[in-house]
Motif scaffolding. Structure first.
Motif, PDB file in Angstrom:
ATOM      1  N   GLU A  34       0.833  -1.204   0.000  1.00 35.83           N
ATOM      2  CA  GLU A  34       0.000   0.000   0.000  1.00 35.83           C
ATOM      3  C   GLU A  34       0.860   1.243   0.000  1.00 35.83           C
ATOM      4  OE1 GLU A  34      -3.964   0.775   2.349  1.00 35.83           O
ATOM      5  OE2 GLU A  34      -2.292   1.501   3.573  1.00 35.83           O
ATOM      6  N   MET A  35       0.472   2.210  -0.819  1.00 37.89           N
ATOM      7  CA  MET A  35       1.123   3.514  -0.834  1.00 37.89           C
ATOM      8  C   MET A  35       0.154   4.546  -0.285  1.00 37.89           C
ATOM      9  SD  MET A  35       2.974   3.443  -4.587  1.00 37.89           S
ATOM     10  CE  MET A  35       4.213   4.663  -4.162  1.00 37.89           C
ATOM     11  N   SER A  36       0.655   5.455   0.527  1.00 39.00           N
ATOM     12  CA  SER A  36      -0.186   6.462   1.167  1.00 39.00           C
ATOM     13  C   SER A  36       0.330   7.854   0.811  1.00 39.00           C
ATOM     14  CB  SER A  36      -0.189   6.273   2.684  1.00 39.00           C
ATOM     15  OG  SER A  36      -0.969   7.264   3.319  1.00 39.00           O
ATOM     16  N   PHE A  37      -0.603   8.751   0.465  1.00 40.36           N
ATOM     17  CA  PHE A  37      -0.250  10.121   0.100  1.00 40.36           C
ATOM     18  C   PHE A  37      -1.077  11.075   0.965  1.00 40.36           C
ATOM     19  CE2 PHE A  37       0.416   7.405  -3.533  1.00 40.36           C
ATOM     20  CZ  PHE A  37       1.655   7.798  -4.019  1.00 40.36           C
ATOM     21  N   PRO A  38      -0.570  11.501   2.120  1.00 36.94           N
ATOM     22  CA  PRO A  38      -1.317  12.428   2.977  1.00 36.94           C
ATOM     23  C   PRO A  38      -1.319  13.838   2.405  1.00 36.94           C
ATOM     24  CG  PRO A  38       0.838  11.982   3.933  1.00 36.94           C
ATOM     25  CD  PRO A  38       0.711  11.081   2.729  1.00 36.94           C
ATOM     26  N   ALA A  39      -2.397  14.565   2.659  1.00 38.53           N
ATOM     27  CA  ALA A  39      -2.520  15.956   2.208  1.00 38.53           C
ATOM     28  C   ALA A  39      -2.092  16.891   3.335  1.00 38.53           C
ATOM     29  CB  ALA A  39      -3.958  16.255   1.790  1.00 38.53           C
ATOM     30  N   MET A  40      -1.074  17.712   3.065  1.00 36.14           N
ATOM     31  CA  MET A  40      -0.541  18.651   4.054  1.00 36.14           C
ATOM     32  C   MET A  40      -1.106  20.050   3.812  1.00 36.14           C
ATOM     33  SD  MET A  40       1.297  16.446   5.586  1.00 36.14           S
ATOM     34  CE  MET A  40       2.354  15.001   5.381  1.00 36.14           C
ATOM     35  N   GLU A  41      -1.084  20.867   4.843  1.00 29.85           N
ATOM     36  CA  GLU A  41      -1.677  22.201   4.745  1.00 29.85           C
ATOM     37  C   GLU A  41      -0.680  23.210   4.201  1.00 29.85           C
ATOM     38  OE1 GLU A  41      -3.277  25.300   7.979  1.00 29.85           O
ATOM     39  OE2 GLU A  41      -4.591  23.572   7.727  1.00 29.85           O
ATOM     40  N   LEU A  42      -1.108  23.926   3.192  1.00 28.35           N
ATOM     41  CA  LEU A  42      -0.320  24.997   2.587  1.00 28.35           C
ATOM     42  C   LEU A  42      -1.103  26.294   2.752  1.00 28.35           C
ATOM     43  CD1 LEU A  42       2.057  25.936   0.744  1.00 28.35           C
ATOM     44  CD2 LEU A  42       0.630  25.304  -1.209  1.00 28.35           C
ATOM     45  N   TYR A  43      -0.416  27.373   3.139  1.00 22.59           N
ATOM     46  CA  TYR A  43      -1.154  28.606   3.394  1.00 22.59           C
ATOM     47  C   TYR A  43      -0.480  29.808   2.741  1.00 22.59           C
ATOM     48  CZ  TYR A  43       2.202  30.555   6.737  1.00 22.59           C
ATOM     49  OH  TYR A  43       3.331  31.105   7.315  1.00 22.59           O
ATOM     50  N   ALA A  44      -1.284  30.824   2.534  1.00 26.57           N
ATOM     51  CA  ALA A  44      -0.823  32.141   2.103  1.00 26.57           C
ATOM     52  C   ALA A  44      -1.651  33.167   2.866  1.00 26.57           C
ATOM     53  CB  ALA A  44      -0.989  32.325   0.597  1.00 26.57           C
ATOM     54  N   MET A  45      -1.107  34.370   3.046  1.00 26.38           N
ATOM     55  CA  MET A  45      -1.816  35.385   3.813  1.00 26.38           C
ATOM     56  C   MET A  45      -1.723  36.746   3.120  1.00 26.38           C
ATOM     57  SD  MET A  45      -1.537  36.264   7.908  1.00 26.38           S
ATOM     58  CE  MET A  45      -1.421  34.536   8.307  1.00 26.38           C
ATOM     59  N   PRO A  46      -2.478  36.923   2.024  1.00 25.63           N
ATOM     60  CA  PRO A  46      -2.474  38.235   1.370  1.00 25.63           C
ATOM     61  C   PRO A  46      -3.151  39.280   2.254  1.00 25.63           C
ATOM     62  CG  PRO A  46      -4.151  36.824   0.403  1.00 25.63           C
ATOM     63  CD  PRO A  46      -3.365  35.965   1.353  1.00 25.63           C
ATOM     64  N   ALA A  47      -2.779  40.532   2.024  1.00 32.47           N
ATOM     65  CA  ALA A  47      -3.341  41.641   2.804  1.00 32.47           C
ATOM     66  C   ALA A  47      -3.954  42.668   1.870  1.00 32.47           C
ATOM     67  CB  ALA A  47      -2.259  42.285   3.670  1.00 32.47           C
ATOM     68  N   ALA A  48      -4.984  43.338   2.346  1.00 35.22           N
ATOM     69  CA  ALA A  48      -5.642  44.398   1.573  1.00 35.22           C
ATOM     70  C   ALA A  48      -6.120  45.471   2.526  1.00 35.22           C
ATOM     71  CB  ALA A  48      -6.815  43.841   0.773  1.00 35.22           C
ATOM     72  N   THR A  49      -6.229  46.687   2.020  1.00 33.58           N
ATOM     73  CA  THR A  49      -6.804  47.758   2.828  1.00 33.58           C
ATOM     74  C   THR A  49      -8.323  47.689   2.726  1.00 33.58           C
ATOM     75  OG1 THR A  49      -6.766  49.335   0.991  1.00 33.58           O
ATOM     76  CG2 THR A  49      -4.799  49.217   2.374  1.00 33.58           C
ATOM     77  N   GLN A  50      -8.990  48.241   3.700  1.00 35.93           N
ATOM     78  CA  GLN A  50     -10.443  48.247   3.670  1.00 35.93           C
ATOM     79  C   GLN A  50     -10.954  49.087   2.514  1.00 35.93           C
ATOM     80  OE1 GLN A  50     -12.431  46.342   5.773  1.00 35.93           O
ATOM     81  NE2 GLN A  50     -13.926  46.915   4.205  1.00 35.93           N
ATOM     82  N   THR A  51     -10.177  50.107   2.124  1.00 35.68           N
ATOM     83  CA  THR A  51     -10.574  50.933   0.983  1.00 35.68           C
ATOM     84  C   THR A  51     -10.644  50.100  -0.288  1.00 35.68           C
ATOM     85  OG1 THR A  51      -9.529  52.868   1.985  1.00 35.68           O
ATOM     86  CG2 THR A  51      -9.977  52.957  -0.392  1.00 35.68           C
ATOM     87  N   LEU A  52      -9.642  49.224  -0.468  1.00 35.03           N
ATOM     88  CA  LEU A  52      -9.658  48.354  -1.635  1.00 35.03           C
ATOM     89  C   LEU A  52     -10.870  47.427  -1.598  1.00 35.03           C
ATOM     90  CD1 LEU A  52      -8.235  47.055  -4.135  1.00 35.03           C
ATOM     91  CD2 LEU A  52      -7.111  45.513  -2.522  1.00 35.03           C
ATOM     92  N   LEU A  53     -11.177  46.885  -0.447  1.00 37.87           N
ATOM     93  CA  LEU A  53     -12.306  45.965  -0.334  1.00 37.87           C
ATOM     94  C   LEU A  53     -13.639  46.668  -0.543  1.00 37.87           C
ATOM     95  CD1 LEU A  53     -11.089  43.917   2.762  1.00 37.87           C
ATOM     96  CD2 LEU A  53     -10.916  43.302   0.346  1.00 37.87           C
ATOM     97  N   ASP A  54     -13.710  47.945  -0.164  1.00 39.71           N
ATOM     98  CA  ASP A  54     -14.953  48.699  -0.333  1.00 39.71           C
ATOM     99  C   ASP A  54     -15.190  49.101  -1.784  1.00 39.71           C
ATOM    100  OD1 ASP A  54     -15.485  48.523   2.336  1.00 39.71           O
ATOM    101  OD2 ASP A  54     -14.622  50.478   2.838  1.00 39.71           O
TER     102      ASP A  54
END
Length: 412
Positions: A192-212
């Motif tokens: 048996e071969m096992s391939f676990p899924a690991m967590e990858l993250y990114a954290m982009p930032a934006a100003t509230q003005t851009l979101l509005d």
């Protein structure tokens, strides 16, 4: 005089960029032919010619990257306005609720949808699932800029890991006559071969003005912000990841000389020294190609770094023809001895003891598993006045067929 390779902006069309690349390669061939002629007549190359060749070589790489980027940008469809989105009320409702959460932090719409779907996989601690269209676009973009993902098998899973059985030894077989006895054969040995899924993250930032700003396409903004971060981390892990909290790269596998190859390790072909031999260096590549079984060679590709490709680009065959050929059209890969060349900067450069070139059928040899669902957690508090978006996806990977990939190893 050194031919000038113009640097155009990203707004130039793909055809113009492809012409620049073709002119750069012609200039490279002329300069390299001059260098080889000087070596034959003087037993050494001229320093000025060597510097000229190095500059053209760098310009050629820059032109290829610009061409790839333009081809990728041209192939990207708009995220909004798809007819299938407009016909799917549930998808439209999810997208509206998601936009409200991203722009204002209002999560009641997403909570209500998850209650209707009986979902317990997200929430204030783990974030909320992005719309399917955004997830598909992120994965599609990753396939375009993550070199190993583009040539490997990809499987979407719903659990934490993917398991598959494989046979280490098949059942015994043999030829028999029409009336001869048929002895019982041995059973196959399965593992048996096992391939676990690991967590990858990114954290982009934006100003509230851009979101509005109502003009900003939130779906496209998220996709563009996370694609580069995800692609860079993925590419490194798929090549040399150690398997600890990340996918296991194919270079992290055990290696053994190809004559003694056995399942569970990758076979290596020796280059004969710490670099390519001065005479007939292409013979090393021929040995690497034919170390792979015929069934795998049909869809095989070379994987190497930019510096390694730069060295191999100068090789010629016995008829004086270059072994490396530029892509026939925009969006295609360069070829080496008729096989596609994939540039992966995480591959080691030519050096003593390094496996600088991989050759194989990566569709059969390497498996990438994507856990379905990409999540975003909105954080307006940690980096005021910016709003952070903690974006996560789960991905795993590893070699699934050790016979499908061979490595070129330079002597220590």
């Amino acid at each position: 005089m050194i031919p000038v390779v113009e640097t155009k902006s990203v707004t130039d069309d793909v055809a113009s960029a492809f012409e620049d690349f073709a002119r750069a390669f012609e200039a490279f061939k002329d300069a390299n032919d001059t260098r080889l002629s000087e070596i034959e007549t003087r037993l050494s190359g001229d320093v000025v010619t060597d510097e000229k060749l190095a500059r053209i070589d760098t310009a050629l790489d820059d032109a290829k990257r610009r061409l790839d980027r333009l081809a990728l940008d041209r192939s990207r469809p708009p995220l909004a306005g798809h007819p299938e989105q407009q016909r799917d009320p549930a998808q439209a409702e999810h997208k509206t609720a998601f936009h409200s959460y991203i722009r204002t932090g209002e999560a009641s719409g997403l909570k209500r949808l998850e209650e209707k779907a009986l979902s317990a996989g997200s929430g204030p601690d783990g974030g909320y699932l992005v719309p399917d269209t955004v997830e598909r676009e992120v994965l599609r973009r990753l396939s375009g800029i993550s070199p190993i993902r583009a040539i490997s098998s990809v499987r979407v899973i719903s659990g934490g890991q993917y398991k598959r059985a494989f046979s280490t030894s098949g059942p015994a077989t043999g030829w028999v006559g029409e009336t001869a006895a048929r002895p019982q054969t041995a059973s196959p040995t399965l593992s048996e071969m096992s391939f676990p899924a690991m967590e990858l993250y990114a954290m982009p930032a934006a100003t509230q003005t851009l979101l509005d700003d109502a003009v900003v396409d939130i779906d496209r903004w998220i996709a563009e912000e996370v694609e580069a971060a995800f692609a860079e981390q993925e590419s490194t892990a798929f090549v040399k990841g150690d398997g600890i909290n990340k996918p296991k790269g194919f270079l992290a596998s055990d290696t053994v000389e190809d004559q003694a190859w056995e399942w569970g390790s990758l076979g290596t072909v020796q280059a004969g020294g710490a670099s390519f031999p001065a005479e007939n260096p292409s013979n090393v590549l021929v040995n690497l190609i034919y170390a792979l079984k015929a069934g795998y060679r049909q869809n095989a590709a070379f994987v190497m770094s930019r510096k390694t490709q730069s060295a191999i680009r100068r090789f010629k065959d016995d008829n004086g023809q270059y072994l490396w050929a530029p892509p026939a059209s925009a969006g295609q890969a360069a070829t080496l001895m008729g096989f596609p060349v994939v540039e992966a900067e995480d591959m080691p450069d030519i050096a003593a003891g390094e496996c600088a070139v991989a050759f194989g059928d990566f569709k059969r040899g390497y498996l990438i598993v994507d856990r379905s669902g990409m999540r975003v957690l909105r954080d307006p508090y940690s980096a005021k006045p910016y709003v952070l978006f903690y974006t996560t996806k789960r991905v795993g990977g590893g070699v699934q067929d050790y016979a499908a990939i061979k490595l070129l190893k330079f002597a220590a």
